[in-house]
Design a protein around this motif. Structure first.
Motif, PDB file in Angstrom:
ATOM      1  N   PHE A   3      23.467   8.733 -58.388  1.00 24.18           N
ATOM      2  CA  PHE A   3      22.754   7.798 -57.515  1.00 24.18           C
ATOM      3  C   PHE A   3      23.472   7.854 -56.178  1.00 24.18           C
ATOM      4  CE2 PHE A   3      22.339   3.735 -55.365  1.00 24.18           C
ATOM      5  CZ  PHE A   3      20.982   3.468 -55.467  1.00 24.18           C
ATOM      6  N   VAL A   4      22.786   8.352 -55.156  1.00 23.43           N
ATOM      7  CA  VAL A   4      23.400   8.550 -53.839  1.00 23.43           C
ATOM      8  C   VAL A   4      22.702   7.639 -52.833  1.00 23.43           C
ATOM      9  CG1 VAL A   4      23.856  10.188 -51.984  1.00 23.43           C
ATOM     10  CG2 VAL A   4      24.018  10.931 -54.378  1.00 23.43           C
ATOM     11  N   ALA A   5      23.474   6.775 -52.192  1.00 33.20           N
ATOM     12  CA  ALA A   5      22.925   5.835 -51.205  1.00 33.20           C
ATOM     13  C   ALA A   5      23.349   6.258 -49.809  1.00 33.20           C
ATOM     14  CB  ALA A   5      23.416   4.417 -51.502  1.00 33.20           C
ATOM     15  N   VAL A   6      22.405   6.212 -48.869  1.00 25.99           N
ATOM     16  CA  VAL A   6      22.714   6.530 -47.481  1.00 25.99           C
ATOM     17  C   VAL A   6      22.022   5.499 -46.587  1.00 25.99           C
ATOM     18  CG1 VAL A   6      20.807   8.196 -47.493  1.00 25.99           C
ATOM     19  CG2 VAL A   6      22.506   8.264 -45.658  1.00 25.99           C
ATOM     20  N   ASN A   7      22.798   4.933 -45.673  1.00 25.93           N
ATOM     21  CA  ASN A   7      22.270   3.942 -44.737  1.00 25.93           C
ATOM     22  C   ASN A   7      21.808   4.662 -43.483  1.00 25.93           C
ATOM     23  OD1 ASN A   7      21.818   1.890 -42.861  1.00 25.93           O
ATOM     24  ND2 ASN A   7      23.461   0.613 -43.673  1.00 25.93           N
ATOM     25  N   MET A   8      20.503   4.723 -43.286  1.00 27.91           N
ATOM     26  CA  MET A   8      19.962   5.480 -42.162  1.00 27.91           C
ATOM     27  C   MET A   8      20.350   4.869 -40.816  1.00 27.91           C
ATOM     28  SD  MET A   8      18.648   7.797 -43.909  1.00 27.91           S
ATOM     29  CE  MET A   8      18.143   8.731 -42.472  1.00 27.91           C
ATOM     30  N   ALA A   9      20.577   3.556 -40.793  1.00 32.36           N
ATOM     31  CA  ALA A   9      20.931   2.901 -39.533  1.00 32.36           C
ATOM     32  C   ALA A   9      22.349   3.236 -39.091  1.00 32.36           C
ATOM     33  CB  ALA A   9      20.770   1.386 -39.675  1.00 32.36           C
ATOM     34  N   ALA A  10      23.170   3.744 -40.010  1.00 34.32           N
ATOM     35  CA  ALA A  10      24.572   3.993 -39.691  1.00 34.32           C
ATOM     36  C   ALA A  10      24.846   5.441 -39.288  1.00 34.32           C
ATOM     37  CB  ALA A  10      25.445   3.625 -40.894  1.00 34.32           C
ATOM     38  N   ILE A  11      23.822   6.303 -39.302  1.00 32.76           N
ATOM     39  CA  ILE A  11      24.023   7.717 -38.996  1.00 32.76           C
ATOM     40  C   ILE A  11      23.631   8.001 -37.549  1.00 32.76           C
ATOM     41  CG2 ILE A  11      23.465  10.075 -39.678  1.00 32.76           C
ATOM     42  CD1 ILE A  11      22.532   8.995 -42.355  1.00 32.76           C
ATOM     43  N   PRO A  12      24.497   8.632 -36.775  1.00 32.69           N
ATOM     44  CA  PRO A  12      24.116   9.010 -35.410  1.00 32.69           C
ATOM     45  C   PRO A  12      22.866   9.887 -35.422  1.00 32.69           C
ATOM     46  CG  PRO A  12      26.476   9.273 -35.743  1.00 32.69           C
ATOM     47  CD  PRO A  12      25.891   8.981 -37.085  1.00 32.69           C
ATOM     48  N   ARG A  13      22.024   9.686 -34.430  1.00 37.05           N
ATOM     49  CA  ARG A  13      20.723  10.359 -34.375  1.00 37.05           C
ATOM     50  C   ARG A  13      20.839  11.881 -34.536  1.00 37.05           C
ATOM     51  NH1 ARG A  13      15.973   8.573 -31.585  1.00 37.05           N
ATOM     52  NH2 ARG A  13      14.472  10.267 -31.275  1.00 37.05           N
ATOM     53  N   ASP A  14      21.823  12.502 -33.864  1.00 41.69           N
ATOM     54  CA  ASP A  14      21.916  13.963 -33.881  1.00 41.69           C
ATOM     55  C   ASP A  14      22.555  14.507 -35.158  1.00 41.69           C
ATOM     56  OD1 ASP A  14      24.339  12.852 -33.293  1.00 41.69           O
ATOM     57  OD2 ASP A  14      24.877  14.307 -31.734  1.00 41.69           O
ATOM     58  N   LEU A  15      22.975  13.615 -36.060  1.00 43.64           N
ATOM     59  CA  LEU A  15      23.608  14.076 -37.306  1.00 43.64           C
ATOM     60  C   LEU A  15      22.754  13.779 -38.547  1.00 43.64           C
ATOM     61  CD1 LEU A  15      27.358  13.079 -36.762  1.00 43.64           C
ATOM     62  CD2 LEU A  15      26.301  15.329 -36.489  1.00 43.64           C
ATOM     63  N   ILE A  16      21.568  13.208 -38.358  1.00 40.26           N
ATOM     64  CA  ILE A  16      20.753  12.795 -39.507  1.00 40.26           C
ATOM     65  C   ILE A  16      20.372  13.983 -40.380  1.00 40.26           C
ATOM     66  CG2 ILE A  16      18.497  11.898 -40.181  1.00 40.26           C
ATOM     67  CD1 ILE A  16      18.698   9.840 -38.008  1.00 40.26           C
ATOM     68  N   GLU A  17      19.891  15.068 -39.768  1.00 39.45           N
ATOM     69  CA  GLU A  17      19.468  16.220 -40.567  1.00 39.45           C
ATOM     70  C   GLU A  17      20.638  16.813 -41.341  1.00 39.45           C
ATOM     71  OE1 GLU A  17      16.950  19.176 -38.976  1.00 39.45           O
ATOM     72  OE2 GLU A  17      15.814  17.784 -37.714  1.00 39.45           O
ATOM     73  N   SER A  18      21.784  16.924 -40.698  1.00 40.53           N
ATOM     74  CA  SER A  18      22.967  17.450 -41.369  1.00 40.53           C
ATOM     75  C   SER A  18      23.389  16.535 -42.518  1.00 40.53           C
ATOM     76  CB  SER A  18      24.115  17.613 -40.371  1.00 40.53           C
ATOM     77  OG  SER A  18      25.311  17.970 -41.025  1.00 40.53           O
ATOM     78  N   GLU A  19      23.310  15.221 -42.280  1.00 42.33           N
ATOM     79  CA  GLU A  19      23.690  14.253 -43.312  1.00 42.33           C
ATOM     80  C   GLU A  19      22.783  14.383 -44.532  1.00 42.33           C
ATOM     81  OE1 GLU A  19      25.951  10.981 -44.865  1.00 42.33           O
ATOM     82  OE2 GLU A  19      26.269  12.211 -43.069  1.00 42.33           O
ATOM     83  N   LEU A  20      21.483  14.531 -44.307  1.00 40.33           N
ATOM     84  CA  LEU A  20      20.537  14.577 -45.426  1.00 40.33           C
ATOM     85  C   LEU A  20      20.504  15.946 -46.109  1.00 40.33           C
ATOM     86  CD1 LEU A  20      17.464  12.601 -44.017  1.00 40.33           C
ATOM     87  CD2 LEU A  20      19.185  11.807 -45.647  1.00 40.33           C
ATOM     88  N   PHE A  21      20.485  17.023 -45.323  1.00 37.29           N
ATOM     89  CA  PHE A  21      20.226  18.348 -45.890  1.00 37.29           C
ATOM     90  C   PHE A  21      21.441  19.266 -45.898  1.00 37.29           C
ATOM     91  CE2 PHE A  21      16.340  16.924 -43.551  1.00 37.29           C
ATOM     92  CZ  PHE A  21      15.663  16.459 -44.673  1.00 37.29           C
ATOM     93  N   GLY A  22      22.545  18.837 -45.295  1.00 35.34           N
ATOM     94  CA  GLY A  22      23.734  19.677 -45.237  1.00 35.34           C
ATOM     95  C   GLY A  22      23.642  20.690 -44.108  1.00 35.34           C
ATOM     96  N   HIS A  23      24.703  21.479 -43.931  1.00 35.98           N
ATOM     97  CA  HIS A  23      24.690  22.488 -42.866  1.00 35.98           C
ATOM     98  C   HIS A  23      25.562  23.673 -43.269  1.00 35.98           C
ATOM     99  CE1 HIS A  23      28.190  19.894 -41.728  1.00 35.98           C
ATOM    100  NE2 HIS A  23      28.762  21.089 -41.595  1.00 35.98           N
ATOM    101  N   GLU A  24      25.267  24.786 -42.643  1.00 37.10           N
ATOM    102  CA  GLU A  24      26.058  25.994 -42.861  1.00 37.10           C
ATOM    103  C   GLU A  24      27.226  26.035 -41.873  1.00 37.10           C
ATOM    104  OE1 GLU A  24      25.623  28.008 -45.279  1.00 37.10           O
ATOM    105  OE2 GLU A  24      23.652  27.321 -45.991  1.00 37.10           O
ATOM    106  N   LYS A  25      28.229  26.812 -42.196  1.00 34.72           N
ATOM    107  CA  LYS A  25      29.372  26.979 -41.301  1.00 34.72           C
ATOM    108  C   LYS A  25      28.902  27.559 -39.972  1.00 34.72           C
ATOM    109  CE  LYS A  25      33.861  29.282 -40.939  1.00 34.72           C
ATOM    110  NZ  LYS A  25      34.840  30.165 -41.616  1.00 34.72           N
ATOM    111  N   GLY A  26      29.309  26.932 -38.865  1.00 30.51           N
ATOM    112  CA  GLY A  26      28.944  27.405 -37.541  1.00 30.51           C
ATOM    113  C   GLY A  26      27.572  26.983 -37.072  1.00 30.51           C
ATOM    114  N   ALA A  27      26.909  26.110 -37.829  1.00 31.09           N
ATOM    115  CA  ALA A  27      25.554  25.688 -37.455  1.00 31.09           C
ATOM    116  C   ALA A  27      25.545  24.931 -36.141  1.00 31.09           C
ATOM    117  CB  ALA A  27      24.948  24.832 -38.557  1.00 31.09           C
ATOM    118  N   PHE A  28      26.637  24.259 -35.819  1.00 32.90           N
ATOM    119  CA  PHE A  28      26.758  23.539 -34.551  1.00 32.90           C
ATOM    120  C   PHE A  28      28.239  23.353 -34.265  1.00 32.90           C
ATOM    121  CE2 PHE A  28      25.900  20.600 -38.040  1.00 32.90           C
ATOM    122  CZ  PHE A  28      27.021  19.804 -38.043  1.00 32.90           C
ATOM    123  N   THR A  29      28.559  22.912 -33.069  1.00 33.19           N
ATOM    124  CA  THR A  29      29.956  22.738 -32.679  1.00 33.19           C
ATOM    125  C   THR A  29      30.648  21.747 -33.620  1.00 33.19           C
ATOM    126  OG1 THR A  29      29.382  23.122 -30.375  1.00 33.19           O
ATOM    127  CG2 THR A  29      31.500  22.060 -30.815  1.00 33.19           C
TER     128      THR A  29
END
Length: 465
Positions: free
Chosen positions: A194-220
Motif C-alpha cells: 500500500f503506497v501513499a503519495v500526497n500530490m500537494a507535497a510534490i513540486p510540480r516539475d517532479l510529479i512525473e518522476s515521483e509517480l513513474f520513476g526516472h532513468e539515470k541522466g533523465a534530468f539534472t
C-alpha cells in the motif's frame, strides 16, 4: 401465500426484532420460518427448502458467522442477509467475506430489509465471488458506530471483491487515508504494498518522476535509476491523496496510464505494465473544479468509479467517546503517559466544534496526556484547553441542554451524582404539581403518575408541606 411467495429462514434470538421482521416479510408475501439459535438455524438450513436466510450474528450458542459457510454448503446454498447490533467495520467485512448479499446494522429500516430480501431472492443462482483470505484485519483502522460510519463500513465491505478505482471525498482530518487502507486490506491485494503519495507535497516539475520513476541522466541531478510510486505499489494499491492539487499536465499523463495500463519512466523508452489499484482522495470539490476547467473531466470519471464520502466529526458526535478511548489506548505507543478520562470531560469534548475533525481530536487527546495532572483527564483540564466560542449549540430539548451544563459545572465529583441530579429536578416538579392541584396530594400523585405514598415520601425528602 401467492404462487410467487418465497420461504425465508429468519434466525434471530431477540423476540421483539424477530416479531417485527417476520411481520414485515409476511406482509410482503413471503413465508417465514423462525430459528432462535445458531444450532437450530443450521439444522433447518440443511433441508434446503429456504430461498433466503436472514440471520443475526450473536446467538446464545455462538457466533452466527463461524458456521455460516459450512451450513450453507450443506444446504446447497441460498442468499444471505446478515443483521447485527455489533456495528463495526470488522462485522461488515466478515459478513461480506462469508458471501452475504447484504449487511444491515441494527437498528435497520424494515422497508430496506424487505427490498434487500426481494432483490437477494431474485438474484439467487448467480455465482458469487469466492471469499478472499486476508492476513491483516482492518478493524483497528476505523473507530465508530454512528449511522454515517455504518454506511461507510457497508461500502468498504462491498468493495472487497473488486478492483475498481475509488475516489474518497471528505474534509481535511476525517481519515481518508485510513479509509483507503481499509479498502486495501479488505481486497485481494491485501498482501501486496500500500503506497501513499500526497500530490500537494510534490513540486510540480517532479510529479512525473515521483509517480513513474526516472532513468539515470533523465534530468539534472538524476544520478541513478529510480523506481516511481507505481513501481513501488506493483500488485497492490496506490493511494493518491489530495488529487485535486495535481496540475493539468500531470493529470494528462496519469489519465494515459489509467487508460492503457502502462507507463514509461522519465527518460525511458520501454513501456512498463502497471498492475495497481488506484484509490484517490480529495478535500476539494472535484465536480466543481471540472466545471471550472481546473480538473480534467475524463480523469474525474476514471477515478470516480466508486465514490466514497467520509463523514466529518460533527456528523458522528456519538463516536467521540469511543475515539477518545481509542486515542488514549494508543498514547503509550507514542511515549506518552496512559490516562483515563472522566465522563464530564468527554461531554465537554463532544460539545466542541472540531473543525479539524478526527485528526484535531487525536492531537488534542495526546496534548491532554501531557498537560493534565495526575492519571485522569477531567473536565477542568479539558475546559482550560477548549474555547467556549467554538462549542456547538446544544441539540434537542433545552432541558437536556440545561442538565448538560449543570453537569459540566459540577465537575468530576461523581460520588452521589444520581441522587443530586434527581434532587435538583424533582423538587420544582413536586412544587408545580401541588400548586396546580391546590395542595391536594391525591390529585398531585395522579398528575405525576405515582401513588400517594410515594408522593408523601418525596415531599418529606424535600421538606415540602
Amino acid at each position: 401465500m401467492t404462487a410467487a411467495a418465497k420461504i425465508v429462514l429468519l434466525a434471530e434470538d431477540d423476540d421483539s426484532v424477530a416479531t417485527v421482521v417476520q411481520s414485515a416479510l409476511e406482509t410482503a408475501g413471503h413465508g417465514v420460518v423462525l430459528a432462535t439459535s445458531r444450532r437450530e438455524r443450521d439444522r433447518l438450513l440443511a433441508d434446503g427448502r429456504h430461498d433466503l436466510l436472514v440471520t443475526d450474528v450473536v446467538f446464545p450458542d455462538g457466533d452466527g458467522l463461524d458456521t455460516l459457510q459450512t451450513a450453507l454448503a450443506a444446504a446447497g446454498g441460498c442468499p444471505v442477509i446478515v443483521l447485527s447490533a455489533q456495528n463495526t467495520l470488522d462485522t461488515a467485512i466478515r459478513a461480506s467475506r462469508e458471501g452475504a448479499y447484504e449487511y444491515l446494522p441494527k437498528p435497520f429500516d424494515l422497508d430496506e430489509l424487505v427490498q434487500a430480501a426481494n432483490m437477494a431472492m431474485r438474484s439467487a443462482g448467480q455465482v458469487a465471488a469466492p471469499p478472499v483470505e486476508h492476513d491483516d484485519e482492518p478493524e483497528a483502522l476505523l473507530v465508530g458506530r454512528a449511522p454515517a460510519m455504518q454506511r461507510l463500513y457497508r461500502v468498504i465491505a462491498r468493495l472487497g471483491g473488486s478492483d475498481l478505482a475509488v475516489l474518497i471525498e471528505g474534509e481535511s482530518g476525517t481519515g481518508k487515508e485510513l479509509v483507503a487502507r481499509a479498502i486495501h486490506q479488505t481486497s485481494g491485494r491485501a498482501g501486496k504494498p500500500f503506497v501513499a503519495v500526497n500530490m500537494a507535497a510534490i513540486p510540480r516539475d517532479l510529479i512525473e518522476s515521483e509517480l513513474f520513476g526516472h532513468e539515470k541522466g533523465a534530468f539534472t541531478g538524476a544520478e541513478r535509476r529510480t523506481q516511481g510510486r507505481f513501481g513501488q505499489a506493483e500488485g497492490g494499491t496506490l493511494f493518491l491523496d489530495e488529487i485535486g492539487d495535481m496540475p493539468l499536465d500531470a493529470q494528462t499523463r496519469l489519465l494515459r496510464v489509467l487508460q492503457s495500463g502502462e507507463y514509461t519512466p522519465v527518460g525511458g523508452a520501454q513501456m512498463i505494465e502497471a498492475d495497481v489499484r488506484i484509490v484517490a482522495a480529495t478535500n476539494r470539490p472535484l465536480a466543481k473544479m471540472v466545471a471550472e476547467g481546473r480538473f480534467r473531466e475524463d480523469l474525474y470519471y476514471r477515478l470516480n468509479v466508486v465514490p466514497v464520502t467520509v463523514p466529518p466529526l460533527r456528523d458522528r458526535r456519538p463516536d467521540i467517546a469511543a475515539l477518545c478511548r481509542h486515542f488514549l489506548s494508543r498514547a503509550g505507543k507514542r511515549g506518552l503517559s496512559e490516562k483515563t478520562i472522566t465522563t464530564a470531560a468527554v461531554r465537554r469534548i463532544e460539545r466542541h466544534a472540531w473543525p479539524g475533525n478526527v485528526r484535531e481530536l487525536e492531537n488534542f487527546i495526546y496534548r491532554m496526556c501531557v498537560l493534565a495532572r495526575g492519571d485522569t483527564i477531567g473536565v477542568t483540564d479539558v475546559r482550560g484547553q477548549l474555547s467556549d466560542a467554538r462549542a456547538l449549540p446544544e441539540d434537542g430539548d433545552p432541558i437536556v441542554a440545561a442538565i448538560e451544563q449543570w453537569l459540566d459545572r459540577l465537575g468530576d465529583d461523581e460520588g452521589d451524582l444520581y441522587d443530586r441530579l434527581v434532587g435538583v429536578v424533582e423538587r420544582p416538579l413536586l412544587e408545580r404539581a401541588l400548586r396546580l392541584t391546590g395542595g391536594n396530594q391525591l390529585k398531585a400523585a395522579a398528575m405525576l403518575g405515582i401513588n400517594r405514598n410515594t408522593l408523601r415520601k418525596r415531599l418529606t425528602r424535600h421538606d415540602l408541606r
